[in-house]
Design a protein around this motif. Sequence first.
Motif, PDB file in Angstrom:
ATOM      1  N   ARG A   1      16.704  -4.609   6.670  1.00  0.00           N
ATOM      2  CA  ARG A   1      17.684  -5.561   7.190  1.00  0.00           C
ATOM      3  C   ARG A   1      16.962  -6.615   8.023  1.00  0.00           C
ATOM      4  N   PRO A   2      17.491  -7.827   8.090  1.00  0.00           N
ATOM      5  CA  PRO A   2      16.832  -8.898   8.851  1.00  0.00           C
ATOM      6  C   PRO A   2      16.558  -8.473  10.293  1.00  0.00           C
ATOM      7  N   GLY A   3      15.395  -8.842  10.766  1.00  0.00           N
ATOM      8  CA  GLY A   3      15.012  -8.562  12.150  1.00  0.00           C
ATOM      9  C   GLY A   3      14.270  -7.262  12.347  1.00  0.00           C
ATOM     10  N   MET A   4      14.226  -6.407  11.341  1.00  0.00           N
ATOM     11  CA  MET A   4      13.488  -5.153  11.480  1.00  0.00           C
ATOM     12  C   MET A   4      11.992  -5.416  11.627  1.00  0.00           C
ATOM     13  N   LYS A   5      11.329  -4.500  12.341  1.00  0.00           N
ATOM     14  CA  LYS A   5       9.886  -4.542  12.483  1.00  0.00           C
ATOM     15  C   LYS A   5       9.290  -3.492  11.550  1.00  0.00           C
ATOM     16  N   VAL A   6       8.440  -3.935  10.621  1.00  0.00           N
ATOM     17  CA  VAL A   6       7.942  -3.075   9.548  1.00  0.00           C
ATOM     18  C   VAL A   6       6.423  -3.002   9.612  1.00  0.00           C
ATOM     19  N   LEU A   7       5.881  -1.797   9.470  1.00  0.00           N
ATOM     20  CA  LEU A   7       4.434  -1.585   9.423  1.00  0.00           C
ATOM     21  C   LEU A   7       4.017  -1.229   8.006  1.00  0.00           C
TER      22      LEU A   7
ATOM     23  N   LEU B   1       4.754 -17.110   7.386  1.00  0.00           N
ATOM     24  CA  LEU B   1       5.755 -16.047   7.510  1.00  0.00           C
ATOM     25  C   LEU B   1       5.473 -15.175   8.729  1.00  0.00           C
ATOM     26  N   PRO B   2       6.474 -14.413   9.195  1.00  0.00           N
ATOM     27  CA  PRO B   2       6.258 -13.491  10.325  1.00  0.00           C
ATOM     28  C   PRO B   2       5.477 -12.259   9.870  1.00  0.00           C
ATOM     29  N   VAL B   3       4.227 -12.486   9.475  1.00  0.00           N
ATOM     30  CA  VAL B   3       3.345 -11.447   8.956  1.00  0.00           C
ATOM     31  C   VAL B   3       2.051 -11.463   9.757  1.00  0.00           C
ATOM     32  N   THR B   4       1.686 -10.316  10.308  1.00  0.00           N
ATOM     33  CA  THR B   4       0.450 -10.173  11.076  1.00  0.00           C
ATOM     34  C   THR B   4      -0.486  -9.209  10.357  1.00  0.00           C
ATOM     35  N   ILE B   5      -1.744  -9.621  10.158  1.00  0.00           N
ATOM     36  CA  ILE B   5      -2.744  -8.786   9.504  1.00  0.00           C
ATOM     37  C   ILE B   5      -3.740  -8.307  10.543  1.00  0.00           C
ATOM     38  N   ARG B   6      -3.968  -7.003  10.567  1.00  0.00           N
ATOM     39  CA  ARG B   6      -4.940  -6.434  11.499  1.00  0.00           C
ATOM     40  C   ARG B   6      -6.045  -5.722  10.725  1.00  0.00           C
ATOM     41  N   LEU B   7      -7.280  -6.062  11.039  1.00  0.00           N
ATOM     42  CA  LEU B   7      -8.429  -5.403  10.439  1.00  0.00           C
ATOM     43  C   LEU B   7      -8.750  -4.179  11.294  1.00  0.00           C
ATOM     44  N   GLN B   8      -8.121  -3.049  10.948  1.00  0.00           N
ATOM     45  CA  GLN B   8      -8.298  -1.840  11.745  1.00  0.00           C
ATOM     46  C   GLN B   8      -7.921  -0.607  10.944  1.00  0.00           C
ATOM     47  N   ASP B   9      -8.402   0.532  11.376  1.00  0.00           N
ATOM     48  CA  ASP B   9      -8.058   1.804  10.770  1.00  0.00           C
ATOM     49  C   ASP B   9      -6.664   2.222  11.235  1.00  0.00           C
ATOM     50  N   TYR B  10      -5.948   2.891  10.356  1.00  0.00           N
ATOM     51  CA  TYR B  10      -4.565   3.292  10.669  1.00  0.00           C
ATOM     52  C   TYR B  10      -4.479   4.204  11.883  1.00  0.00           C
ATOM     53  N   ARG B  11      -5.566   4.922  12.180  1.00  0.00           N
ATOM     54  CA  ARG B  11      -5.522   5.879  13.292  1.00  0.00           C
ATOM     55  C   ARG B  11      -5.459   5.217  14.655  1.00  0.00           C
ATOM     56  N   ASN B  12      -5.626   3.904  14.697  1.00  0.00           N
ATOM     57  CA  ASN B  12      -5.571   3.173  15.968  1.00  0.00           C
ATOM     58  C   ASN B  12      -4.234   2.472  16.199  1.00  0.00           C
ATOM     59  N   ILE B  13      -3.219   2.812  15.413  1.00  0.00           N
ATOM     60  CA  ILE B  13      -1.890   2.210  15.573  1.00  0.00           C
ATOM     61  C   ILE B  13      -1.118   2.951  16.660  1.00  0.00           C
ATOM     62  N   ASN B  14      -0.431   2.189  17.517  1.00  0.00           N
ATOM     63  CA  ASN B  14       0.330   2.804  18.612  1.00  0.00           C
ATOM     64  C   ASN B  14       1.752   2.272  18.744  1.00  0.00           C
ATOM     65  N   ASP B  15       2.073   1.110  18.183  1.00  0.00           N
ATOM     66  CA  ASP B  15       3.379   0.496  18.379  1.00  0.00           C
ATOM     67  C   ASP B  15       4.479   1.273  17.649  1.00  0.00           C
ATOM     68  N   LYS B  16       5.728   0.996  18.003  1.00  0.00           N
ATOM     69  CA  LYS B  16       6.897   1.587  17.358  1.00  0.00           C
ATOM     70  C   LYS B  16       7.438   0.643  16.279  1.00  0.00           C
ATOM     71  N   TYR B  17       7.948   1.238  15.177  1.00  0.00           N
ATOM     72  CA  TYR B  17       8.432   0.438  14.059  1.00  0.00           C
ATOM     73  C   TYR B  17       9.738   1.008  13.524  1.00  0.00           C
ATOM     74  N   ASP B  18      10.569   0.083  12.988  1.00  0.00           N
ATOM     75  CA  ASP B  18      11.822   0.506  12.349  1.00  0.00           C
ATOM     76  C   ASP B  18      11.561   1.113  10.976  1.00  0.00           C
ATOM     77  N   ARG B  19      10.569   0.597  10.314  1.00  0.00           N
ATOM     78  CA  ARG B  19      10.215   1.075   8.985  1.00  0.00           C
ATOM     79  C   ARG B  19       8.691   1.125   8.856  1.00  0.00           C
ATOM     80  N   VAL B  20       8.205   2.116   8.118  1.00  0.00           N
ATOM     81  CA  VAL B  20       6.773   2.237   7.818  1.00  0.00           C
ATOM     82  C   VAL B  20       6.634   2.397   6.309  1.00  0.00           C
ATOM     83  N   VAL B  21       5.668   1.691   5.741  1.00  0.00           N
ATOM     84  CA  VAL B  21       5.397   1.807   4.310  1.00  0.00           C
ATOM     85  C   VAL B  21       3.897   1.953   4.110  1.00  0.00           C
ATOM     86  N   SER B  22       3.512   2.718   3.098  1.00  0.00           N
ATOM     87  CA  SER B  22       2.104   2.837   2.712  1.00  0.00           C
ATOM     88  C   SER B  22       2.059   2.931   1.192  1.00  0.00           C
ATOM     89  N   ILE B  23       1.488   1.909   0.570  1.00  0.00           N
ATOM     90  CA  ILE B  23       1.490   1.804  -0.886  1.00  0.00           C
ATOM     91  C   ILE B  23       0.051   1.857  -1.398  1.00  0.00           C
TER      92      ILE B  23
END
Length: 388
Positions: A168-174, A215-237
């Motif tokens: 839905r619009p406004g969601m924060k997605v990882l 677009l409201p898209v942020t790219i981070r060059l990092q390993d997934y194990r260093n993620i700490n923020d909260k998200y409404d949705r998470v995807v891994s493809i």
Amino acid sequence: MSQLMPVLQSGDKTPEAVLQSLSDFLALADIRVDGDRPWDIQLHDLTLPERVLAQGNLGLGESWMEGGWDVERLDEFFYRLLRARLDRAAGQGRLLWHGLRARLMNLQTLSRAWQVGCQHYDIGNDFYEAMLDSRMSYSCGYWQQGAANLEEAQQAKLELVCQKLQLRPGMKVLDIGCGWGSFMGYAAEQYGVECVGVTISREQARWAAERYKHLPVTIRLQDYRNINDKYDRVVSIGMFEHVGRKNHRSFMELVRHILQPDGLMLLHTIGKNRRANLPDPWLDKYIFPNGDLPSLGQIADAADGLLVTEDLHNFGADYDRTLMAWHNNFEAAWPGFAERMGEGFRRMWQYYLLSCAGAFRARSVQVWQWVFSPDGLAGGYRRPGSSA
């Protein structure tokens, strides 16, 4: 294997005897040596049987790269080989060290995780642009709703993921392992969400940042194990294949930690049919270092007590068509890369794409999409397009 063993263990290693033993072995899969059908092997090096016996697919693949054998339709050769389960006989007893490494060692540590980015994903964005669709989706397309070509199949896959996540619009997605950003770009454009993606490939990060800078898209060059923020949705493809069995549980713990209580997570991954199967040594050496396909049970074990499985969807047969489309694009574009990459790379890449296409055609490997929630959705979950 019974057809190969007597000759190779006896003193009779004449070319005639070796050729006959190989012929008897491959006949179990309706493959002929020096036959005239597209899937028949043309043998140039009589050491091939011993290499396969000793090294399995590693020896088979390296011999192909060296020109030790040819076949007109490599995908059909592997389809028949794998459908007859001959892969379970060849080289299994001699690959003890490779198996022990996968079982006992963590091959996907923070320091090792960057190897696949350097070796595979960073070989050139122009190369992948020539092989993939316009959004650079490097995972299985979704052909089951009538897609006519690769472009349509990849868009159908992205739409399917967005619908399964109930965006839905406004969601924060990882996006964990965002690649060239195809999902994030599509989700931001079509569903009005804000996306953050992580990748261990510098070339992917550079390309995605430029493509989706509007677009409201942020790219981070990092390993997934260093993620700490909260998200409404998470995807891994198409990233979980790089996580490794030693890290499956910690991956799910991370997802549980960063997912909002009413959130959803979609995991899209290639998977193996048998828990005991080991990483393929040729793919590990030449294509995806430290890769480790999960089984259905391993994923379930990792999520046990942490996440609720809302949906599980298998469309692994669609990867056959996707890989064949990539191969067609690769062959069409090859004249522009031949001087830079060389014939050895071409044969390696052919072996990668076509052996994998044959494996999916034989249903030796699968593609699963899991949908998880932290504690189960109130009222249940309905897959898009289902009547249940």
